[in-house]
Design a protein around this motif. Structure first.
Motif, PDB file in Angstrom:
ATOM      1  N   THR A 194      13.059  14.774   1.812  1.00 18.65           N
ATOM      2  CA  THR A 194      11.819  15.292   1.245  1.00 18.65           C
ATOM      3  C   THR A 194      11.224  14.263   0.288  1.00 18.65           C
ATOM      4  N   GLY A 195       9.899  14.345   0.094  1.00 22.07           N
ATOM      5  CA  GLY A 195       9.225  13.483  -0.858  1.00 22.07           C
ATOM      6  C   GLY A 195       8.803  12.132  -0.318  1.00 22.07           C
ATOM      7  N   GLN A 196       9.125  11.834   0.954  1.00 21.45           N
ATOM      8  CA  GLN A 196       8.839  10.510   1.490  1.00 21.45           C
ATOM      9  C   GLN A 196       7.336  10.245   1.576  1.00 21.45           C
ATOM     10  N   GLN A 197       6.551  11.242   1.983  1.00 22.82           N
ATOM     11  CA  GLN A 197       5.110  11.043   2.109  1.00 22.82           C
ATOM     12  C   GLN A 197       4.468  10.771   0.748  1.00 22.82           C
ATOM     13  N   ALA A 198       4.889  11.513  -0.265  1.00 22.51           N
ATOM     14  CA  ALA A 198       4.356  11.291  -1.604  1.00 22.51           C
ATOM     15  C   ALA A 198       4.781   9.919  -2.133  1.00 22.51           C
ATOM     16  N   PHE A 199       5.990   9.508  -1.814  1.00 23.33           N
ATOM     17  CA  PHE A 199       6.493   8.190  -2.210  1.00 23.33           C
ATOM     18  C   PHE A 199       5.631   7.093  -1.586  1.00 23.33           C
ATOM     19  N   ARG A 200       5.326   7.220  -0.302  1.00 26.56           N
ATOM     20  CA  ARG A 200       4.489   6.228   0.384  1.00 26.56           C
ATOM     21  C   ARG A 200       3.076   6.222  -0.201  1.00 26.56           C
ATOM     22  N   ALA A 201       2.543   7.412  -0.463  1.00 25.73           N
ATOM     23  CA  ALA A 201       1.192   7.496  -1.024  1.00 25.73           C
ATOM     24  C   ALA A 201       1.119   6.812  -2.384  1.00 25.73           C
ATOM     25  N   ALA A 202       2.162   6.973  -3.206  1.00 24.98           N
ATOM     26  CA  ALA A 202       2.181   6.345  -4.525  1.00 24.98           C
ATOM     27  C   ALA A 202       2.239   4.830  -4.399  1.00 24.98           C
ATOM     28  N   LEU A 203       3.001   4.337  -3.424  1.00 23.71           N
ATOM     29  CA  LEU A 203       3.094   2.889  -3.225  1.00 23.71           C
ATOM     30  C   LEU A 203       1.775   2.325  -2.694  1.00 23.71           C
ATOM     31  N   LEU A 204       1.108   3.078  -1.822  1.00 26.57           N
ATOM     32  CA  LEU A 204      -0.199   2.634  -1.319  1.00 26.57           C
ATOM     33  C   LEU A 204      -1.218   2.560  -2.459  1.00 26.57           C
ATOM     34  N   GLN A 205      -1.151   3.521  -3.361  1.00 22.69           N
ATOM     35  CA  GLN A 205      -2.071   3.505  -4.498  1.00 22.69           C
ATOM     36  C   GLN A 205      -1.784   2.314  -5.404  1.00 22.69           C
ATOM     37  N   ARG A 206      -0.511   1.988  -5.568  1.00 24.31           N
ATOM     38  CA  ARG A 206      -0.131   0.872  -6.440  1.00 24.31           C
ATOM     39  C   ARG A 206      -0.424  -0.495  -5.815  1.00 24.31           C
ATOM     40  N   ASP A 207      -0.072  -0.660  -4.511  1.00 24.67           N
ATOM     41  CA  ASP A 207      -0.091  -1.983  -3.875  1.00 24.67           C
ATOM     42  C   ASP A 207      -1.247  -2.195  -2.907  1.00 24.67           C
ATOM     43  N   GLY A 208      -1.911  -1.106  -2.488  1.00 20.95           N
ATOM     44  CA  GLY A 208      -2.930  -1.249  -1.464  1.00 20.95           C
ATOM     45  C   GLY A 208      -2.294  -1.441  -0.085  1.00 20.95           C
ATOM     46  N   GLU A 209      -3.119  -1.795   0.892  1.00 17.47           N
ATOM     47  CA  GLU A 209      -2.634  -1.947   2.269  1.00 17.47           C
ATOM     48  C   GLU A 209      -2.045  -3.339   2.462  1.00 17.47           C
ATOM     49  N   VAL A 210      -0.889  -3.545   1.817  1.00 19.69           N
ATOM     50  CA  VAL A 210      -0.251  -4.866   1.798  1.00 19.69           C
ATOM     51  C   VAL A 210       1.245  -4.711   1.997  1.00 19.69           C
ATOM     52  N   CYS A 211       1.779  -5.399   2.998  1.00 21.84           N
ATOM     53  CA  CYS A 211       3.227  -5.511   3.157  1.00 21.84           C
ATOM     54  C   CYS A 211       3.720  -6.508   2.119  1.00 21.84           C
ATOM     55  N   ALA A 212       4.744  -6.147   1.358  1.00 22.10           N
ATOM     56  CA  ALA A 212       5.233  -7.012   0.285  1.00 22.10           C
ATOM     57  C   ALA A 212       5.726  -8.355   0.805  1.00 22.10           C
ATOM     58  N   ILE A 213       6.090  -8.428   2.093  1.00 18.53           N
ATOM     59  CA  ILE A 213       6.648  -9.661   2.659  1.00 18.53           C
ATOM     60  C   ILE A 213       5.657 -10.405   3.542  1.00 18.53           C
ATOM     61  N   THR A 214       4.899  -9.688   4.385  1.00 15.76           N
ATOM     62  CA  THR A 214       4.017 -10.375   5.337  1.00 15.76           C
ATOM     63  C   THR A 214       2.566 -10.428   4.897  1.00 15.76           C
ATOM     64  N   GLY A 215       2.184  -9.637   3.889  1.00 18.72           N
ATOM     65  CA  GLY A 215       0.811  -9.677   3.406  1.00 18.72           C
ATOM     66  C   GLY A 215      -0.030  -8.517   3.892  1.00 18.72           C
ATOM     67  N   PRO A 216      -1.379  -8.641   3.839  1.00 20.29           N
ATOM     68  CA  PRO A 216      -2.271  -7.549   4.243  1.00 20.29           C
ATOM     69  C   PRO A 216      -1.925  -7.007   5.623  1.00 20.29           C
ATOM     70  N   CYS A 217      -1.982  -5.682   5.743  1.00 18.78           N
ATOM     71  CA  CYS A 217      -1.479  -5.032   6.956  1.00 18.78           C
ATOM     72  C   CYS A 217      -2.178  -3.677   7.103  1.00 18.78           C
ATOM     73  N   PRO A 218      -2.478  -3.238   8.327  1.00 22.29           N
ATOM     74  CA  PRO A 218      -3.071  -1.908   8.501  1.00 22.29           C
ATOM     75  C   PRO A 218      -2.189  -0.818   7.899  1.00 22.29           C
ATOM     76  N   LYS A 219      -2.806   0.121   7.255  1.00 16.27           N
ATOM     77  CA  LYS A 219      -2.062   1.202   6.611  1.00 16.27           C
ATOM     78  C   LYS A 219      -1.140   1.920   7.588  1.00 16.27           C
ATOM     79  N   GLU A 220      -1.587   2.052   8.837  1.00 17.41           N
ATOM     80  CA  GLU A 220      -0.805   2.779   9.846  1.00 17.41           C
ATOM     81  C   GLU A 220       0.538   2.102  10.153  1.00 17.41           C
ATOM     82  N   ALA A 221       0.628   0.792   9.871  1.00 19.34           N
ATOM     83  CA  ALA A 221       1.858   0.052  10.173  1.00 19.34           C
ATOM     84  C   ALA A 221       2.777  -0.068   8.968  1.00 19.34           C
ATOM     85  N   LEU A 222       2.361   0.463   7.823  1.00 21.35           N
ATOM     86  CA  LEU A 222       3.133   0.311   6.595  1.00 21.35           C
ATOM     87  C   LEU A 222       4.058   1.500   6.363  1.00 21.35           C
ATOM     88  N   GLU A 223       5.276   1.206   5.930  1.00 19.95           N
ATOM     89  CA  GLU A 223       6.257   2.234   5.598  1.00 19.95           C
ATOM     90  C   GLU A 223       6.766   1.998   4.183  1.00 19.95           C
TER      91      GLU A 223
END
Length: 308
Positions: A194-223
């Protein structure tokens, strides 16, 4: 005929030392040589898959892939090096070893040599409605409650299936290339994180649509990735989380990729460097704003220990 009861628990494990297996319920069952009876399960054997409460289904093993010369990470008690420790509900330190009674906050990661087995059974899979683990244990050839693989009395398995009007899984033959593969839906009883969706939403708000390793990335591909093992810590702290592209997340969780906490650059397992798409990530600077570097260090240390 031989028959086995196979435990498939997904993310949740009674003891915390084993980091789990990549089972696909209704298709494949993964186990290794550290498991009792691992080398006894054979093609043609009947298997009943179970979680900790109920039997999930029955099938016949169609084939087993064997991979020798592998290693796996196990989490152990720092004092006695055993895996039988549990997370404490509220007390501190966080863990208690059931063998030596040592209390500790951080398990030790060690590498052990293994042979990995992947049993395929998908084309003969049948659900088993209304069968509790207690009922399944009653037809076992031993009464151990801890074994992931337990032998069953094959005659009593046949009787149970007849009572449930579930056909005994037939001996299977590989489908021809033109055959349709089984499809449809099944009902599963699983422990859900439980809580995984809220966790992802919080990270998206903090970091934007960016993979920490590969860079900008479509939101749909980010986990949302945890730097500390969720199964051990059961914690969605955003300072111990980063957004990763789905394939990178899978490699990161398996310890094939990590971030050096000192340089904040990507480091790869030697086995991953032979793939050009990933080799180019070696030494790449990462985006770690708002991330706890101690959590980065813990993941790096555990991952790097598997590369030696």
């Amino acid at each position: 005929m031989r028959a086995w009861s196979l435990l498939s628990v997904g993310e949740y494990r009674h003891f915390q030392g084993n980091t789990g297996y990549a089972d696909v319920l209704g298709s494949t069952y993964v186990f290794d040589s550290t498991v009792t009876y691992a080398d006894k399960v054979r093609e043609g054997h009947v298997v009943v898959l179970r979680n900790r409460e109920v039997a999930l289904g029955v099938a016949r093993v169609e084939g087993i892939e064997v991979q020798d010369g592998l290693e796996k990470m196990r989490l152990v008690c720092p004092a006695c090096k055993r895996t039988k420790f549990k997370k404490r509900a509220v007390a501190s330190p966080a863990f208690l070893c059931q063998k030596c009674r040592t209390k500790f906050d951080t398990p030790e990661a060690v590498q052990v040599p293994i042979t990995r087995y992947t049993a395929h059974y998908g084309s003969t899979w049948r659900e088993l409605p209304g069968v509790t683990v207690e009922r399944l244990r009653a037809i076992a050839l031993n009464q151990s409650k801890q074994q992931s693989i337990s032998p069953l009395d094959p005659n009593r398995v046949v009787d149970l299936l007849a009572e449930l009007a579930v056909p005994l899984p037939p001996s299977s033959t590989p489908p021809s290339p033109s055959s349709e593969l089984p499809a449809g839906h099944r009902v599963e009883l699983v422990r859900v994180r439980t809580g995984q969706q809220a966790f992802r939403a919080a990270l998206l708000q903090r970091d934007g649509e960016v993979c920490a390793i590969t860079g900008p990335c479509p939101k749909e591909a980010l986990e949302a990735a945890h730097l500390r093992q969720f199964a051990v810590h059961v914690d969605h702290s955003t300072d111990a989380g980063i957004l990763l592209r789905a394939d990178v997340h899978s490699l990161f969780d398996r310890g094939m990729m990590a971030v050096n906490p000192s340089s904040k650059q990507v480091c790869l397992a030697p086995a991953l460097r032979v793939y050009p798409m990933y080799a180019q990530l070696e030494g790449r600077p990462t985006s770690l704003a708002g991330v706890d570097l101690d959590a980065v260090r813990q993941h790096f240390t555990a991952a790097a220990a598997t590369w030696r």
